[in-house]
Scaffold this motif. Structure first.
Motif, short mmCIF file in Angstrom:
data_model
loop_
_atom_site.label_atom_id
_atom_site.label_comp_id
_atom_site.label_asym_id
_atom_site.label_seq_id
_atom_site.Cartn_x
_atom_site.Cartn_y
_atom_site.Cartn_z
N LEU A 26 0.80 -1.19 0.05
CA LEU A 26 0.05 -0.06 -0.03
C LEU A 26 1.04 1.24 -0.17
O LEU A 26 0.74 2.19 -0.85
CB LEU A 26 -0.92 0.18 1.13
N LEU A 27 1.97 1.29 0.80
CA LEU A 27 2.69 2.60 0.89
C LEU A 27 3.41 2.76 -0.60
O LEU A 27 3.57 3.94 -1.01
CB LEU A 27 3.91 2.13 1.75
N HIS A 28 3.82 1.54 -1.10
CA HIS A 28 4.56 1.79 -2.75
C HIS A 28 3.34 2.18 -3.63
O HIS A 28 3.72 2.96 -4.70
CB HIS A 28 5.14 0.72 -2.93
N VAL A 29 2.30 1.81 -3.45
CA VAL A 29 1.16 2.18 -4.29
C VAL A 29 0.74 3.69 -4.04
O VAL A 29 0.63 4.47 -5.18
CB VAL A 29 -0.12 1.42 -4.05
N PHE A 30 0.99 4.00 -3.00
CA PHE A 30 0.69 5.61 -2.48
C PHE A 30 1.94 6.20 -3.21
O PHE A 30 1.73 7.64 -3.64
CB PHE A 30 0.64 5.77 -1.00
N SER A 48 12.24 12.72 -8.79
CA SER A 48 11.01 12.59 -9.60
C SER A 48 10.39 11.07 -9.42
O SER A 48 11.09 10.13 -9.10
CB SER A 48 11.40 12.68 -11.29
N ILE A 49 9.34 10.95 -9.82
CA ILE A 49 8.54 9.50 -9.97
C ILE A 49 9.33 8.61 -10.80
O ILE A 49 9.24 7.51 -10.47
CB ILE A 49 7.10 9.60 -9.99
N ALA A 50 9.66 9.23 -11.83
CA ALA A 50 10.49 8.31 -12.95
C ALA A 50 11.80 7.66 -12.05
O ALA A 50 12.30 6.50 -12.49
CB ALA A 50 11.07 9.15 -14.04
N GLU A 51 12.47 8.34 -11.12
CA GLU A 51 13.44 7.77 -10.68
C GLU A 51 13.49 6.77 -9.50
O GLU A 51 14.05 5.72 -9.23
CB GLU A 51 14.72 9.09 -9.68
N GLN A 52 11.93 7.15 -8.47
CA GLN A 52 11.62 6.24 -7.84
C GLN A 52 10.85 5.03 -8.13
O GLN A 52 10.93 3.93 -7.33
CB GLN A 52 10.63 7.12 -6.89
N LEU A 53 10.24 5.10 -9.28
CA LEU A 53 9.35 3.91 -9.96
C LEU A 53 10.13 2.57 -9.76
O LEU A 53 9.55 1.69 -9.24
CB LEU A 53 9.08 4.39 -11.30
N PRO A 54 11.25 2.55 -10.52
CA PRO A 54 12.01 1.23 -10.20
C PRO A 54 12.31 0.50 -9.06
O PRO A 54 11.80 -0.67 -8.66
CB PRO A 54 13.10 1.29 -10.96
N ASN A 59 10.44 -3.02 -4.55
CA ASN A 59 9.90 -3.44 -3.38
C ASN A 59 8.54 -3.97 -3.01
O ASN A 59 8.53 -4.80 -2.61
CB ASN A 59 10.07 -2.09 -2.44
N THR A 60 7.90 -3.52 -4.07
CA THR A 60 6.34 -4.10 -4.33
C THR A 60 6.58 -5.51 -4.49
O THR A 60 6.04 -6.46 -4.13
CB THR A 60 5.54 -3.38 -5.16
N ILE A 61 7.28 -5.92 -5.53
CA ILE A 61 7.48 -7.53 -5.85
C ILE A 61 7.95 -8.08 -4.60
O ILE A 61 7.62 -9.38 -4.53
CB ILE A 61 8.32 -7.54 -7.13
N ILE A 62 9.00 -7.62 -3.96
CA ILE A 62 9.58 -8.54 -2.85
C ILE A 62 8.63 -8.76 -1.69
O ILE A 62 8.43 -9.52 -1.23
CB ILE A 62 10.75 -7.52 -2.16
N ALA A 63 7.83 -7.47 -1.72
CA ALA A 63 6.55 -7.61 -0.61
C ALA A 63 5.69 -8.74 -1.14
O ALA A 63 5.13 -9.46 -0.17
CB ALA A 63 6.03 -6.23 -0.33
#
Length: 134
Positions: A26-30, A48-54, A59-63
């Motif tokens: 949920l945190l990463h979706v936000f 930027s979100i482009a830098e944070q997206l990967p 982290n979402t995949i690991i979760a």
């Protein structure tokens, strides 16, 4: 009696872990959706979100993997893979412990919110690792 208590403790730890993984997703979706500004995470280094997206996707995949692993071991009673499960849990404990320390060095949001979330991950996976070892 002791065996019943042990099963209850393991289920409680597993539910805590599922809560941790759900909140992490949920945190990463936000973050991805822009509800949480990217300047609040990653130590404020992402511009930027482009830098944070990967980072957020990884982290979402690991979760998701951690959550699926936790769901798998909730009802797992076979002793055949007990050592493997314990080792995987200890790996998660190590990862979340390192992440917890990193959050304490980050932004105010990371120190107050993310560090507590990771502490939940450390405690829940530690409890599972200890219970599955028995």
């Amino acid at each position: 009696m002791a065996e019943t208590l042990r099963k209850i403790e393991l289920k409680t730890a597993a539910y805590m872990a599922l809560l941790f993984y759900s909140l992490t997703i949920l945190l990463h979706v936000f973050i991805i959706s822009g509800i949480i500004p990217v300047g609040w995470v990653n130590g404020g280094r992402s511009e930027s979100i482009a830098e944070q997206l990967p980072i957020s996707i990884f982290n979402t995949i690991i979760a998701i993997i951690g959550g699926l692993f936790t769901l798998t071991i909730i009802g797992f009673t076979s002793s055949k893979f007990k050592r493997t499960i314990t080792v995987i849990c200890w790996i998660f404990v190590g990862l979340w412990s390192i992440g917890f320390l990193q959050q304490l060095l980050g932004t105010t949001f990371e120190k107050t919110v993310c560090s507590l979330l990771l502490l939940l991950g450390v405690i829940s996976n530690l409890r599972i690792a200890i219970e599955k070892r028995k």
